[in-house]
Scaffold this active site. Structure first.
Site, PDB file in Angstrom:
ATOM      1  N   TYR A   7       0.826  -1.215   0.000  1.00 46.59           N
ATOM      2  CA  TYR A   7       0.000   0.000   0.000  1.00 46.59           C
ATOM      3  C   TYR A   7       0.859   1.263   0.000  1.00 46.59           C
ATOM      4  O   TYR A   7       0.418   2.311  -0.460  1.00 46.59           O
ATOM      5  CB  TYR A   7      -0.908   0.032   1.234  1.00 46.59           C
ATOM      6  N   LYS A  26       2.692 -15.404   2.195  1.00 46.28           N
ATOM      7  CA  LYS A  26       2.845 -16.139   0.933  1.00 46.28           C
ATOM      8  C   LYS A  26       4.338 -16.443   0.798  1.00 46.28           C
ATOM      9  O   LYS A  26       5.004 -16.054  -0.176  1.00 46.28           O
ATOM     10  CB  LYS A  26       2.298 -15.283  -0.234  1.00 46.28           C
ATOM     11  N   ASP A  74      -3.608 -18.156   0.300  1.00 49.75           N
ATOM     12  CA  ASP A  74      -4.651 -18.834  -0.502  1.00 49.75           C
ATOM     13  C   ASP A  74      -5.359 -19.894   0.339  1.00 49.75           C
ATOM     14  O   ASP A  74      -6.583 -19.999   0.331  1.00 49.75           O
ATOM     15  CB  ASP A  74      -4.057 -19.430  -1.794  1.00 49.75           C
ATOM     16  N   ASP A 103      -6.459  -6.799   4.108  1.00 49.31           N
ATOM     17  CA  ASP A 103      -7.572  -6.111   3.440  1.00 49.31           C
ATOM     18  C   ASP A 103      -8.540  -7.143   2.857  1.00 49.31           C
ATOM     19  O   ASP A 103      -9.752  -7.070   3.058  1.00 49.31           O
ATOM     20  CB  ASP A 103      -7.022  -5.207   2.330  1.00 49.31           C
ATOM     21  N   ASP A 120     -12.457  -8.574   4.609  1.00 48.86           N
ATOM     22  CA  ASP A 120     -13.762  -8.488   3.944  1.00 48.86           C
ATOM     23  C   ASP A 120     -14.425  -9.865   3.928  1.00 48.86           C
ATOM     24  O   ASP A 120     -15.622 -10.001   4.176  1.00 48.86           O
ATOM     25  CB  ASP A 120     -13.625  -7.993   2.492  1.00 48.86           C
TER      26      ASP A 120
HETATM   27  C1  IPM Z   1     -10.329  -0.917   4.076  1.00 45.79           C
HETATM   28  C2  IPM Z   1     -10.632  -0.335   2.735  1.00 45.79           C
HETATM   29  C3  IPM Z   1      -9.493   0.581   2.304  1.00 45.79           C
HETATM   30  C4  IPM Z   1      -8.238  -0.273   2.212  1.00 45.79           C
HETATM   31  C5  IPM Z   1      -9.755   1.329   0.989  1.00 45.79           C
HETATM   32  C6  IPM Z   1     -11.002   2.179   1.081  1.00 45.79           C
HETATM   33  C7  IPM Z   1      -8.586   2.148   0.564  1.00 45.79           C
HETATM   34  O1  IPM Z   1     -10.871  -1.337   1.803  1.00 45.79           O
HETATM   35  O2  IPM Z   1     -10.187  -0.154   5.048  1.00 45.79           O
HETATM   36  O3  IPM Z   1     -10.223  -2.141   4.174  1.00 45.79           O
HETATM   37  O4  IPM Z   1      -7.976  -0.902   1.182  1.00 45.79           O
HETATM   38  O5  IPM Z   1      -7.478  -0.317   3.187  1.00 45.79           O
HETATM   39 MG    MG Z   2     -10.880  -3.292   2.602  1.00 44.52          MG
END
Ligand code: IPM
Ligand code: MG
Length: 354
Positions: free
Chosen positions: A140, A190, A222, A246, A250
């Site tokens: 990032y 990884k 993975d 990240d 999710d």
């Molecule tokens: C998160 C989001 C952010 C990230 C985006 C909005 C840049 O997806 O906080 O997980 O990738 O860190």
């Molecule tokens: Mg995210």
């Protein structure tokens, strides 16, 4: 007095942070913490007022505060702005500016919502895991090139860099957190392909020597993605780098059945920041139907981690659980047979339950 900077941001950020502050006022009354609030802008809202998604003044105010409560940023309106003016830039400004090196995302399964999980009930029932994501390093923030020409062909690149101290810092926090939970850490990397992951694994193993009562295992990312849906109950604390965290967070956030309930904490060197993991949902902003529970539970994390007010944090969490158990549902988690409520009503009910 304890100063909290509230950053509502864009979209439903406004209404959900307002709800969380009402709840905080109530616990403050009960537990006599002495909370004080100050408001700042970020994202599109800040861009409209100041021409930038995050002002230095707002960042400075956060640095001096005891904790930051953040709503959400973003909206269609600002999508076509150049990258450095987009609402997401405020998130990176806060992460870097406050040194928010660890992002804690708990996934808890509420028995009342288990039927909304995409996984089979028996797989998720009782699962309770925490993702500890490194937040200010890796791909990032590494050097990148948006476009260059090599041998007549356009290309772009990003770089994954991790130093030993960066890995040590996040790993220690993961182990310390695991000691307060079920005593298990899974490190995700990884290492079969990436050099930065091989260093990651080596440093994690070194740090583990200082935590003999915490169990450690390693998974490739993975496989980890697969294990999360095959058997989420095997996990306690997952520690991983910025990009894997990240993606996996999710995935983990939906296991419990509703992303609307998921809080997060970003632990900083100076101040820590707390926010729901869902976005600004511009389509329902201002309609009074947004689910404030993720933000309210983030406020509970602020009390626990930044102010060491564990009882007050528990009081909020129990009040949210009771509200769900009593059948109250905002539109996002509503199903037949339950009682549908809007943002203000559900906030009042949670407050009554404190
Ligand atoms: C998160 C989001 C952010 C990230 C985006 C909005 C840049 O997806 O906080 O997980 O990738 O860190
Ligand atoms: Mg995210």
């Amino acid at each position: 007095m304890k100063k909290i900077i509230v950053i509502p941001g864009d979209g439903i950020g406004q209404e959900i942070t307002a709800s969380a502050v009402e709840v905080l006022r109530k616990v403050d009354e009960k537990f006599k913490i002495g909370l004080e609030y100050d408001y700042r802008d970020a994202g599109g809202t800040s861009y409209e007022k100041f021409g930038t998604p995050l002002t230095d003044e707002a960042l400075d105010a956060c640095k001096k505060a005891d904790g930051v409560l953040f709503g959400a940023v973003g909206g269609k309106k600002w999508d076509s702005l150049p990258v450095h003016l987009r609402p997401e830039k405020a998130i990176f400004g806060l992460r870097k500016g406050l040194g928010l090196f660890a992002n804690l995302r708990p996934t808890k399964v509420y028995p009342e919502l288990i039927n909304s999980s995409p996984l089979k009930k028996e797989l998720v029932d009782g699962s309770d895991l925490l993702i500890v994501r490194e937040l200010v390093g890796g791909i990032y923030f590494g050097p990148r090139c948006e476009s260059e020409t090599k041998d007549g062909v356009e290309q772009a690149w990003d770089t994954e860099i991790y130093s030993v101290p960066e890995i040590e810092r996040i790993t220690k926090l993961a182990f310390e957190t695991a000691k307060l939970r079920r005593g298990k850490v899974t490190s995700v990397d990884k290492a079969n392909v990436l050099a930065a992951s091989r260093l990651w694994r080596k440093v994690v193993n070194d740090v583990a020597k200082d935590f003999p009562d915490v169990e450690l295992n390693h998974l490739y990312v993975d496989n980890a993605a697969m294990q999360l849906v095959l058997n989420p109950k095997q996990f306690d604390v997952i520690v991983t780098n910025n990009i894997f965290g990240d993606i996996l967070s999710d995935e983990a956030s939906v296991i419990g059945g509703s992303i609307g309930l998921m809080p997060s904490a970003s632990i900083g060197e100076l101040t820590s920041l707390y926010e729901p993991i869902h976005g600004s949902a511009p389509d329902i902003a201002g309609k009074g139907i947004a689910n404030p529970m993720g933000t309210i539970l983030s406020a509970a994390m602020l009390l626990r981690y930044s102010l060491k007010q564990d009882d007050a944090a528990r009081a909020i969490e129990t009040a949210v659980e009771k509200t769900l158990a009593d059948g109250w549902r905002t539109a996002d988690i509503f199903t037949d047979g339950f009682k549908k409520v809007g943002t203000d009503e559900v906030t009042e009910i949670i407050i009554k339950n404190i």
